[in-house]
Motif scaffolding. Structure first.
Motif, short mmCIF file in Angstrom:
data_model
loop_
_atom_site.label_atom_id
_atom_site.label_comp_id
_atom_site.label_asym_id
_atom_site.label_seq_id
_atom_site.Cartn_x
_atom_site.Cartn_y
_atom_site.Cartn_z
N GLU A 140 0.84 -1.21 0.00
CA GLU A 140 0.00 0.00 0.00
C GLU A 140 0.87 1.25 0.00
N LYS A 172 0.56 4.14 -2.80
CA LYS A 172 0.28 5.52 -2.38
C LYS A 172 1.33 6.48 -2.97
N ASN A 201 -8.46 1.43 -3.07
CA ASN A 201 -7.02 1.70 -3.01
C ASN A 201 -6.36 1.72 -4.40
N HIS A 202 -7.19 1.54 -5.44
CA HIS A 202 -6.65 1.57 -6.80
C HIS A 202 -7.22 2.72 -7.61
N ARG A 224 -5.68 8.56 -3.02
CA ARG A 224 -6.52 7.40 -3.23
C ARG A 224 -7.76 7.47 -2.34
N SER A 238 -8.99 5.21 -0.63
CA SER A 238 -8.73 4.48 0.61
C SER A 238 -7.92 5.31 1.61
N ASP A 239 -7.37 6.42 1.16
CA ASP A 239 -6.55 7.26 2.05
C ASP A 239 -7.32 8.50 2.54
#
Lengths: 61, 61, 61, 61, 61, 61
Positions: free
Chosen positions: C14, C18, D49-50, D57, D59-60
């Motif tokens: 990850e 990122k 996350n992609h 992202r 997911s972040d």
């Protein structure tokens, strides 16, 4: 943010492409629950010599 | 061997495309641990009548 | 609004993904003159049995 | 034979996907003059996350 | 219904593209157990200034 | 360096995929005049609920 790509043979008019983009955007927004502002549409046109079904290009038919 | 595709509106100069390819390759190599020699970049340009956000093509704005 | 797709073998952490997304976005924005807000990045991971060079899949090596 | 790819974040229900495919097929058929039988739709789902906008992202966030 | 996309530098003759489509269709049909009628092939050509390996476009070599 | 993507329903065996990659690579190399070492093949599998013809997903049939 759905991203929609429509790949089709070249030859549609600007009016057809404009309508396609509007109707597809509405259909995606309505069914995916994404706001219309987030829907992106790309059109990709193929020439007849770059598209084949059953091993035969459309330019060879 | 990362394969990178950059899709954008047509109109960038050759200098811009050259720089884009160099910088993107470096960024991918550095962060993915792939050697620079293995990074492949494709550029795809879209005309304004084939790209729409919110149901409106850029050629119709 | 450049759209960037990075296709690579699965297995990056990850942290790597990122960093990749951050650096690639900066590289594209800087060289294409598009604001950072307009840059979109997609990551696509391939398993080793779905990727082949020279007719040999990475899972068969 | 238009080929339509809809790329979106994962998480839609089967009912939503079923409706999306039906409505998009109708919209493309109607505006491109292609018979419904010739319209093909692919759905591609992205994990959070992609997928990144502005270097960040989902997911972040 | 396998869908095959062949992306390559522009410059092949019509004879080459015709043969490519025929041979690829046969290879996919034979190995995937899909009838020849269901195999679709798209050709995508790249100009030399839109394709780079190791950060260097083919038009810059 | 032709890049070939084969998109098909999931379910083929490893043996089928291995043979597909070998035969497709040979077919592309032979007809495009590219050395075998330069041919890249990606396999993309679709689940039945992400693929529709005529507005009907394969999972709904």
């Amino acid at each position: 943010m759905p991203y929609v790509t429509v790949k089709m043979l070249e030859g549609r008019t600007e009016e057809q492409k404009k309508a396609l983009v509007e109707k597809v955007t509405a259909a995606v927004s309505e069914t995916s629950n994404a706001p219309v502002e987030n829907v992106v549409v790309f059109i990709e046109e193929m020439p007849k010599n770059h598209y084949a079904v059953a091993g035969k290009r459309f330019s060879d038919q």
